[in-house]
Write a protein that holds these residues in place. Structure first.
Motif, PDB file in Angstrom:
ATOM      1  N   ARG A  85      -9.116   9.912  -2.144  1.00  0.00           N
ATOM      2  CA  ARG A  85      -8.041   9.356  -2.992  1.00  0.00           C
ATOM      3  C   ARG A  85      -8.220   7.851  -3.175  1.00  0.00           C
ATOM      4  N   TRP A  86      -8.341   7.124  -2.069  1.00  0.00           N
ATOM      5  CA  TRP A  86      -8.357   5.658  -2.116  1.00  0.00           C
ATOM      6  C   TRP A  86      -9.759   5.092  -2.299  1.00  0.00           C
ATOM      7  N   ARG A  87      -9.835   3.998  -3.063  1.00  0.00           N
ATOM      8  CA  ARG A  87     -11.047   3.176  -3.130  1.00  0.00           C
ATOM      9  C   ARG A  87     -10.608   1.729  -2.972  1.00  0.00           C
ATOM     10  N   ALA A  88     -11.246   0.993  -2.039  1.00  0.00           N
ATOM     11  CA  ALA A  88     -10.801  -0.386  -1.772  1.00  0.00           C
ATOM     12  C   ALA A  88     -11.988  -1.278  -1.426  1.00  0.00           C
ATOM     13  N   SER A 125       0.822   3.997  -2.997  1.00  0.00           N
ATOM     14  CA  SER A 125       0.533   5.421  -2.762  1.00  0.00           C
ATOM     15  C   SER A 125       1.597   6.297  -3.415  1.00  0.00           C
ATOM     16  N   LEU A 138       0.832  -1.218   0.000  1.00  0.00           N
ATOM     17  CA  LEU A 138       0.000   0.000   0.000  1.00  0.00           C
ATOM     18  C   LEU A 138       0.862   1.261   0.000  1.00  0.00           C
ATOM     19  N   CYS A 146      -8.288   4.255   3.844  1.00  0.00           N
ATOM     20  CA  CYS A 146      -9.409   4.890   3.121  1.00  0.00           C
ATOM     21  C   CYS A 146     -10.052   5.987   3.966  1.00  0.00           C
ATOM     22  N   TYR A 171     -14.547   2.399   1.292  1.00  0.00           N
ATOM     23  CA  TYR A 171     -14.104   1.038   1.606  1.00  0.00           C
ATOM     24  C   TYR A 171     -15.315   0.162   1.876  1.00  0.00           C
ATOM     25  N   VAL A 208      -4.147   3.837  -6.517  1.00  0.00           N
ATOM     26  CA  VAL A 208      -4.992   3.897  -5.305  1.00  0.00           C
ATOM     27  C   VAL A 208      -6.318   3.146  -5.464  1.00  0.00           C
ATOM     28  N   ARG A 209      -6.263   2.073  -6.281  1.00  0.00           N
ATOM     29  CA  ARG A 209      -7.442   1.207  -6.413  1.00  0.00           C
ATOM     30  C   ARG A 209      -7.013  -0.184  -5.940  1.00  0.00           C
ATOM     31  N   GLU A 262      -7.655   9.044   3.645  1.00  0.00           N
ATOM     32  CA  GLU A 262      -7.621   9.741   2.343  1.00  0.00           C
ATOM     33  C   GLU A 262      -8.871   9.377   1.541  1.00  0.00           C
TER      34      GLU A 262
END
Ligand code: WQD
Length: 377
Positions: free
Chosen positions: A195-198, A138, A134, A189, A294, A143-144, A192
Protein backbone atom coordinates in the motif's frame (compact mmCIF):
# COMPACT_ATOMS: atom_id res chain seq x y z
CA UNK A 1 -6.94 17.66 -31.29
CA UNK A 2 -4.05 17.43 -28.80
CA UNK A 3 -4.50 14.59 -26.31
CA UNK A 4 -6.21 15.99 -23.23
CA UNK A 5 -3.54 16.58 -20.59
CA UNK A 6 -3.36 14.34 -17.54
CA UNK A 7 -5.55 15.83 -14.79
CA UNK A 8 -3.50 17.61 -12.09
CA UNK A 9 -2.36 15.41 -9.19
CA UNK A 10 -3.11 17.13 -5.89
CA UNK A 11 -0.05 17.19 -3.61
CA UNK A 12 0.00 18.47 -0.03
CA UNK A 13 3.15 20.26 1.14
CA UNK A 14 3.38 20.76 4.90
CA UNK A 15 5.38 23.86 5.80
CA UNK A 16 4.57 25.19 2.32
CA UNK A 17 5.12 28.81 3.40
CA UNK A 18 8.56 28.08 4.85
CA UNK A 19 12.00 28.47 3.33
CA UNK A 20 12.33 24.92 1.96
CA UNK A 21 8.57 24.36 1.53
CA UNK A 22 8.01 27.48 -0.59
CA UNK A 23 10.78 26.51 -3.01
CA UNK A 24 9.27 23.01 -3.27
CA UNK A 25 5.80 24.47 -3.92
CA UNK A 26 7.18 26.67 -6.71
CA UNK A 27 9.05 23.73 -8.27
CA UNK A 28 5.81 21.70 -8.31
CA UNK A 29 3.87 24.64 -9.77
CA UNK A 30 6.44 25.09 -12.54
CA UNK A 31 5.76 21.55 -13.81
CA UNK A 32 2.04 22.39 -14.26
CA UNK A 33 1.37 18.73 -13.38
CA UNK A 34 0.30 19.29 -9.77
CA UNK A 35 -2.35 21.14 -7.81
CA UNK A 36 -0.51 22.16 -4.65
CA UNK A 37 -2.08 22.41 -1.22
CA UNK A 38 0.00 24.08 1.49
CA UNK A 39 -0.55 23.71 5.22
CA UNK A 40 1.47 25.78 7.67
CA UNK A 41 1.19 27.03 11.27
CA UNK A 42 3.34 30.09 10.39
CA UNK A 43 5.50 29.49 13.47
CA UNK A 44 8.60 30.23 11.41
CA UNK A 45 7.11 31.48 8.12
CA UNK A 46 4.78 34.10 6.63
CA UNK A 47 1.54 33.73 4.58
CA UNK A 48 2.97 36.40 2.26
CA UNK A 49 5.30 33.74 0.84
CA UNK A 50 2.30 31.95 -0.71
CA UNK A 51 1.09 35.14 -2.36
CA UNK A 52 4.54 35.60 -3.88
CA UNK A 53 4.55 31.96 -5.09
CA UNK A 54 1.30 32.45 -6.97
CA UNK A 55 2.61 35.72 -8.45
CA UNK A 56 5.72 33.96 -9.81
CA UNK A 57 3.79 30.94 -11.13
CA UNK A 58 1.01 33.04 -12.72
CA UNK A 59 3.51 35.43 -14.34
CA UNK A 60 5.09 32.40 -16.04
CA UNK A 61 1.76 31.20 -17.53
CA UNK A 62 1.26 31.57 -21.30
CA UNK A 63 -1.22 34.17 -22.57
CA UNK A 64 -3.72 31.48 -23.57
CA UNK A 65 -3.30 29.44 -20.40
CA UNK A 66 -5.92 26.73 -19.93
CA UNK A 67 -7.99 26.61 -16.76
CA UNK A 68 -5.93 23.60 -15.68
CA UNK A 69 -2.70 25.55 -16.11
CA UNK A 70 -4.16 28.45 -14.13
CA UNK A 71 -5.18 25.95 -11.45
CA UNK A 72 -1.61 24.66 -11.22
CA UNK A 73 -0.44 28.21 -10.46
CA UNK A 74 -2.80 28.78 -7.50
CA UNK A 75 -1.85 27.15 -4.20
CA UNK A 76 -4.65 26.18 -1.81
CA UNK A 77 -3.38 27.28 1.59
CA UNK A 78 -4.59 26.25 5.03
CA UNK A 79 -3.47 27.35 8.48
CA UNK A 80 -3.06 24.06 10.29
CA UNK A 81 -1.44 22.82 13.49
CA UNK A 82 -0.30 19.33 12.51
CA UNK A 83 -0.32 18.21 16.15
CA UNK A 84 -4.10 18.75 16.14
CA UNK A 85 -5.81 15.69 14.57
CA UNK A 86 -9.09 17.55 14.00
CA UNK A 87 -7.33 20.28 12.03
CA UNK A 88 -5.40 17.76 9.93
CA UNK A 89 -8.59 15.81 9.23
CA UNK A 90 -10.44 18.96 8.18
CA UNK A 91 -7.86 19.56 5.45
CA UNK A 92 -8.18 16.03 4.06
CA UNK A 93 -11.99 16.13 4.32
CA UNK A 94 -12.02 19.13 2.02
CA UNK A 95 -10.58 16.99 -0.79
CA UNK A 96 -12.20 13.67 0.14
CA UNK A 97 -10.94 10.08 -0.04
CA UNK A 98 -8.22 9.80 -2.68
CA UNK A 99 -8.40 13.58 -3.23
CA UNK A 100 -4.74 14.07 -2.32
CA UNK A 101 -2.25 11.94 -4.31
CA UNK A 102 0.77 12.45 -2.07
CA UNK A 103 2.28 14.44 0.77
CA UNK A 104 5.67 16.14 1.06
CA UNK A 105 6.13 16.63 4.80
CA UNK A 106 8.56 19.48 5.39
CA UNK A 107 7.04 21.22 8.43
CA UNK A 108 9.17 20.78 11.55
CA UNK A 109 11.04 22.70 14.20
CA UNK A 110 14.70 22.56 13.26
CA UNK A 111 17.01 24.19 15.77
CA UNK A 112 19.48 21.74 17.33
CA UNK A 113 20.16 24.07 20.25
CA UNK A 114 16.51 24.93 20.95
CA UNK A 115 15.59 21.23 20.89
CA UNK A 116 17.88 20.55 23.86
CA UNK A 117 15.99 23.23 25.83
CA UNK A 118 12.42 22.20 24.90
CA UNK A 119 12.56 18.51 23.88
CA UNK A 120 8.84 17.84 24.38
CA UNK A 121 7.95 20.68 21.99
CA UNK A 122 10.21 19.07 19.40
CA UNK A 123 8.89 15.54 19.90
CA UNK A 124 5.30 16.80 19.76
CA UNK A 125 5.76 18.91 16.63
CA UNK A 126 8.21 16.67 14.77
CA UNK A 127 7.16 13.14 15.77
CA UNK A 128 3.54 13.20 17.00
CA UNK A 129 2.60 15.46 14.11
CA UNK A 130 4.14 12.97 11.65
CA UNK A 131 2.14 10.10 13.19
CA UNK A 132 -1.06 12.18 13.13
CA UNK A 133 -0.45 13.09 9.48
CA UNK A 134 0.24 9.46 8.46
CA UNK A 135 -2.85 8.23 10.28
CA UNK A 136 -5.06 10.77 8.53
CA UNK A 137 -3.42 10.05 5.18
CA UNK A 138 -4.17 6.34 5.61
CA UNK A 139 -7.79 7.08 6.44
CA UNK A 140 -8.11 9.08 3.20
CA UNK A 141 -6.26 6.57 1.02
CA UNK A 142 -3.30 8.92 0.55
CA UNK A 143 -0.26 6.62 0.72
CA UNK A 144 2.56 8.41 -1.11
CA UNK A 145 4.96 10.18 1.31
CA UNK A 146 8.14 12.22 0.92
CA UNK A 147 9.70 13.07 4.26
CA UNK A 148 12.08 15.93 5.05
CA UNK A 149 14.89 14.42 7.08
CA UNK A 150 18.35 15.81 7.82
CA UNK A 151 22.05 14.98 7.84
CA UNK A 152 21.80 15.52 11.56
CA UNK A 153 20.62 11.90 11.79
CA UNK A 154 24.24 10.83 11.24
CA UNK A 155 25.53 12.50 14.43
CA UNK A 156 29.33 12.50 14.17
CA UNK A 157 29.65 10.24 11.11
CA UNK A 158 32.37 7.54 11.12
CA UNK A 159 33.32 8.24 7.48
CA UNK A 160 33.23 11.27 5.18
CA UNK A 161 31.64 11.58 2.64
CA UNK A 162 28.63 10.02 4.33
CA UNK A 163 26.72 7.17 2.60
CA UNK A 164 23.07 6.44 3.50
CA UNK A 165 24.16 3.09 5.00
CA UNK A 166 25.86 4.96 7.85
CA UNK A 167 24.43 4.09 11.27
CA UNK A 168 21.92 6.67 12.53
CA UNK A 169 22.91 8.25 15.83
CA UNK A 170 21.73 11.74 16.68
CA UNK A 171 22.80 13.68 19.75
CA UNK A 172 19.99 16.26 19.97
CA UNK A 173 16.21 15.85 20.43
CA UNK A 174 15.90 17.51 17.01
CA UNK A 175 18.11 14.90 15.34
CA UNK A 176 16.47 12.09 17.32
CA UNK A 177 13.03 13.34 16.22
CA UNK A 178 14.16 12.92 12.62
CA UNK A 179 15.43 9.37 13.25
CA UNK A 180 12.20 8.49 15.10
CA UNK A 181 10.07 9.77 12.22
CA UNK A 182 12.13 7.87 9.64
CA UNK A 183 11.72 4.71 11.76
CA UNK A 184 7.96 5.24 12.05
CA UNK A 185 7.60 5.67 8.28
CA UNK A 186 9.72 2.56 7.62
CA UNK A 187 7.63 0.50 10.06
CA UNK A 188 4.45 1.66 8.33
CA UNK A 189 5.86 0.61 4.95
CA UNK A 190 6.88 -2.75 6.48
CA UNK A 191 3.34 -3.23 7.81
CA UNK A 192 1.61 -2.41 4.51
CA UNK A 193 4.18 -3.11 1.74
CA UNK A 194 1.56 -3.31 -1.00
CA UNK A 195 0.00 0.00 0.00
CA UNK A 196 2.57 2.57 1.15
CA UNK A 197 5.49 4.06 -0.77
CA UNK A 198 7.77 6.52 1.06
CA UNK A 199 11.11 8.27 0.63
CA UNK A 200 13.06 10.18 3.28
CA UNK A 201 15.37 12.93 2.03
CA UNK A 202 18.30 13.74 4.31
CA UNK A 203 19.10 17.41 3.66
CA UNK A 204 22.60 18.68 4.09
CA UNK A 205 22.82 22.49 4.20
CA UNK A 206 20.34 24.22 1.90
CA UNK A 207 21.26 27.80 0.91
CA UNK A 208 20.32 30.53 -1.54
CA UNK A 209 16.91 31.50 -2.95
CA UNK A 210 14.84 31.42 -6.13
CA UNK A 211 16.68 33.67 -8.65
CA UNK A 212 13.66 36.02 -8.88
CA UNK A 213 14.46 37.22 -5.34
CA UNK A 214 10.72 37.09 -4.58
CA UNK A 215 10.96 34.18 -2.11
CA UNK A 216 13.77 33.28 0.26
CA UNK A 217 14.84 32.32 3.76
CA UNK A 218 13.19 34.53 6.35
CA UNK A 219 13.37 32.96 9.81
CA UNK A 220 11.38 34.72 12.50
CA UNK A 221 13.74 36.45 14.95
CA UNK A 222 17.53 36.19 14.86
CA UNK A 223 18.78 33.56 12.37
CA UNK A 224 20.50 30.55 13.94
CA UNK A 225 22.02 29.37 10.66
CA UNK A 226 25.21 30.81 9.22
CA UNK A 227 24.10 31.99 5.77
CA UNK A 228 20.92 33.86 6.70
CA UNK A 229 22.85 35.45 9.58
CA UNK A 230 25.58 36.66 7.19
CA UNK A 231 22.86 38.05 4.89
CA UNK A 232 21.19 39.86 7.81
CA UNK A 233 24.55 41.35 8.84
CA UNK A 234 25.24 42.63 5.32
CA UNK A 235 21.78 44.20 5.03
CA UNK A 236 22.00 45.74 8.50
CA UNK A 237 19.18 43.71 10.02
CA UNK A 238 21.60 42.28 12.61
CA UNK A 239 23.92 44.81 14.25
CA UNK A 240 26.63 42.37 15.35
CA UNK A 241 30.00 44.07 14.68
CA UNK A 242 31.59 40.66 14.14
CA UNK A 243 30.60 37.14 13.15
CA UNK A 244 31.18 34.79 16.06
CA UNK A 245 32.91 31.71 14.64
CA UNK A 246 32.00 28.76 16.84
CA UNK A 247 35.43 27.19 17.17
CA UNK A 248 38.45 26.92 14.88
CA UNK A 249 40.04 23.91 16.60
CA UNK A 250 38.19 21.20 14.67
CA UNK A 251 40.09 18.49 12.74
CA UNK A 252 39.34 20.22 9.41
CA UNK A 253 41.54 22.05 6.85
CA UNK A 254 41.17 25.50 8.43
CA UNK A 255 39.92 24.35 11.86
CA UNK A 256 36.32 25.51 11.31
CA UNK A 257 33.38 23.16 10.66
CA UNK A 258 32.79 21.81 7.17
CA UNK A 259 29.28 21.48 5.72
CA UNK A 260 27.81 20.41 2.37
CA UNK A 261 25.89 23.46 1.09
CA UNK A 262 23.47 22.96 -1.81
CA UNK A 263 21.21 25.40 -3.63
CA UNK A 264 17.65 25.36 -2.29
CA UNK A 265 16.30 25.12 -5.86
CA UNK A 266 18.39 21.96 -6.44
CA UNK A 267 17.09 20.62 -3.13
CA UNK A 268 13.51 21.41 -4.21
CA UNK A 269 14.07 19.55 -7.50
CA UNK A 270 15.15 16.54 -5.42
CA UNK A 271 11.65 16.48 -3.89
CA UNK A 272 10.02 16.47 -7.31
CA UNK A 273 12.22 13.54 -8.33
CA UNK A 274 11.35 11.71 -5.08
CA UNK A 275 7.63 12.34 -5.63
CA UNK A 276 7.87 10.95 -9.15
CA UNK A 277 9.77 7.94 -7.80
CA UNK A 278 6.65 7.05 -5.75
CA UNK A 279 4.56 6.59 -8.89
CA UNK A 280 3.38 3.02 -9.67
CA UNK A 281 5.71 2.58 -12.67
CA UNK A 282 8.82 3.67 -10.74
CA UNK A 283 11.73 1.21 -10.52
CA UNK A 284 13.27 2.83 -7.42
CA UNK A 285 12.01 0.15 -5.04
CA UNK A 286 13.01 -2.80 -7.24
CA UNK A 287 16.41 -2.90 -5.53
CA UNK A 288 14.79 -3.10 -2.10
CA UNK A 289 15.91 -6.22 -0.24
CA UNK A 290 12.77 -6.35 1.93
CA UNK A 291 9.16 -5.91 0.78
CA UNK A 292 8.80 -2.44 2.36
CA UNK A 293 8.61 0.29 -0.28
CA UNK A 294 10.81 2.70 1.74
CA UNK A 295 14.16 4.35 0.91
CA UNK A 296 16.28 7.17 2.32
CA UNK A 297 18.52 9.42 0.21
CA UNK A 298 21.10 12.12 0.93
CA UNK A 299 20.50 15.46 -0.78
CA UNK A 300 23.88 17.17 -0.97
CA UNK A 301 26.54 18.25 -3.47
CA UNK A 302 29.21 15.96 -2.06
CA UNK A 303 31.43 19.03 -1.57
CA UNK A 304 32.33 20.36 1.87
CA UNK A 305 32.93 24.06 2.58
CA UNK A 306 34.24 25.50 5.87
CA UNK A 307 32.77 28.39 7.84
CA UNK A 308 35.63 30.67 6.75
CA UNK A 309 35.10 29.71 3.10
CA UNK A 310 31.40 30.61 3.44
CA UNK A 311 32.27 33.98 4.99
CA UNK A 312 34.66 34.68 2.09
CA UNK A 313 32.00 33.72 -0.47
CA UNK A 314 29.46 36.02 1.18
CA UNK A 315 32.05 38.81 1.38
CA UNK A 316 32.45 38.51 -2.39
CA UNK A 317 28.68 38.34 -3.03
CA UNK A 318 27.65 41.21 -0.76
CA UNK A 319 30.74 43.45 -0.71
CA UNK A 320 30.27 43.55 3.07
CA UNK A 321 33.56 43.40 4.98
CA UNK A 322 32.80 40.74 7.60
CA UNK A 323 34.96 40.69 10.70
CA UNK A 324 35.24 37.37 12.54
CA UNK A 325 35.80 36.60 16.20
CA UNK A 326 36.59 32.99 17.12
CA UNK A 327 34.64 31.91 20.20
CA UNK A 328 33.97 28.54 21.85
CA UNK A 329 32.43 25.59 20.01
CA UNK A 330 28.62 25.45 19.72
CA UNK A 331 27.00 22.48 21.46
CA UNK A 332 25.84 19.85 18.96
CA UNK A 333 28.19 20.90 16.17
CA UNK A 334 30.18 18.15 14.46
CA UNK A 335 33.43 18.71 12.48
CA UNK A 336 32.25 17.67 9.02
CA UNK A 337 28.92 16.77 7.38
CA UNK A 338 29.63 16.14 3.69
CA UNK A 339 27.28 13.91 1.70
CA UNK A 340 28.05 11.00 -0.54
CA UNK A 341 25.38 11.89 -3.13
CA UNK A 342 25.89 8.80 -5.32
CA UNK A 343 22.70 6.92 -4.38
CA UNK A 344 20.30 9.82 -5.08
CA UNK A 345 22.17 10.54 -8.31
CA UNK A 346 21.96 6.91 -9.45
CA UNK A 347 18.38 6.13 -8.36
CA UNK A 348 16.56 9.47 -8.47
CA UNK A 349 18.63 11.17 -11.13
CA UNK A 350 19.29 13.88 -8.50
CA UNK A 351 21.93 16.53 -9.18
CA UNK A 352 22.96 19.64 -7.22
CA UNK A 353 24.97 21.50 -9.89
CA UNK A 354 24.69 25.09 -8.61
CA UNK A 355 27.87 26.31 -6.92
CA UNK A 356 28.47 28.33 -3.75
CA UNK A 357 28.91 31.59 -5.68
CA UNK A 358 25.40 31.16 -7.17
CA UNK A 359 23.93 30.29 -3.77
CA UNK A 360 25.44 33.45 -2.23
CA UNK A 361 24.41 35.59 -5.21
CA UNK A 362 20.79 34.38 -5.04
CA UNK A 363 20.69 34.72 -1.24
CA UNK A 364 21.97 38.30 -1.45
CA UNK A 365 19.53 39.13 -4.30
CA UNK A 366 16.63 38.00 -2.08
CA UNK A 367 17.94 39.81 0.99
CA UNK A 368 18.63 43.11 -0.82
CA UNK A 369 15.16 43.11 -2.38
CA UNK A 370 13.56 42.22 0.97
CA UNK A 371 15.66 43.80 3.75
CA UNK A 372 12.83 43.01 6.20
CA UNK A 373 11.96 39.69 4.57
CA UNK A 374 8.20 39.10 4.30
CA UNK A 375 7.60 40.85 7.59
CA UNK A 376 7.14 44.16 5.84
CA UNK A 377 3.92 42.81 4.28
C1 WQD B 1 26.90 25.95 9.89
C2 WQD B 1 28.28 26.14 10.47
C3 WQD B 1 28.34 26.47 12.85
C4 WQD B 1 26.43 30.38 13.01
C5 WQD B 1 21.72 23.17 10.99
C6 WQD B 1 20.99 22.02 11.60
C7 WQD B 1 20.66 21.04 10.54
C8 WQD B 1 19.92 21.72 9.43
C9 WQD B 1 20.69 22.90 8.87
C10 WQD B 1 17.60 21.39 9.63
C11 WQD B 1 28.45 25.40 11.79
C12 WQD B 1 28.86 27.70 12.12
C13 WQD B 1 26.95 29.19 12.53
C14 WQD B 1 27.31 31.35 13.60
C15 WQD B 1 29.15 29.90 13.21
N1 WQD B 1 18.67 22.15 9.89
N2 WQD B 1 28.29 28.95 12.63
N3 WQD B 1 28.64 31.07 13.67
O1 WQD B 1 24.50 23.52 12.17
O2 WQD B 1 25.30 22.72 9.91
O3 WQD B 1 22.89 22.67 10.43
O4 WQD B 1 20.96 23.77 9.96
O5 WQD B 1 17.56 20.36 9.02
O6 WQD B 1 19.88 20.02 11.10
O7 WQD B 1 21.85 21.42 12.52
O8 WQD B 1 24.01 24.84 10.05
O9 WQD B 1 24.18 27.21 9.50
O10 WQD B 1 23.71 26.55 11.92
O11 WQD B 1 25.98 26.20 10.95
O12 WQD B 1 30.37 29.66 13.29
O13 WQD B 1 26.88 32.45 14.07
O14 WQD B 1 28.45 27.53 10.77
O15 WQD B 1 29.17 26.20 13.97
O16 WQD B 1 29.75 24.88 11.83
P1 WQD B 1 24.29 23.40 10.72
P2 WQD B 1 24.42 26.27 10.64
Amino acid sequence: AAASPEPLKRVLVTGGAGYIGSHIVLTLQETRKYKVVSVDNYHNSFPAALTRLNEIAQAALPENATNQEKDSAAVDSHTCDLTNPAQVRAVFEKYGKGGIWGVIHVAAYKSVGESTEVPLTYYLNNVSATVCLLQTMSEFDCVRFVYSSSATVYGTPPIIPIPESTRLKADSPYGKSKIMSETIIQDLCQAEPDRWRAISLRYFNPAGAHPSGLIGEDPRGRPGNLLPLLAHMAVGRVKDPKLRVFGDDYPTPDGTCVRDYLHVMDLAKGHLLALEALAPDSKVFDSCSDPARYKAYNLGKGKGMSVLQIVEAMRNATGYDYKCEVVGRRRGDVPDLTADPALAEAELGFKAPQNLETMCRDLWNWQQKNPDGYGAE
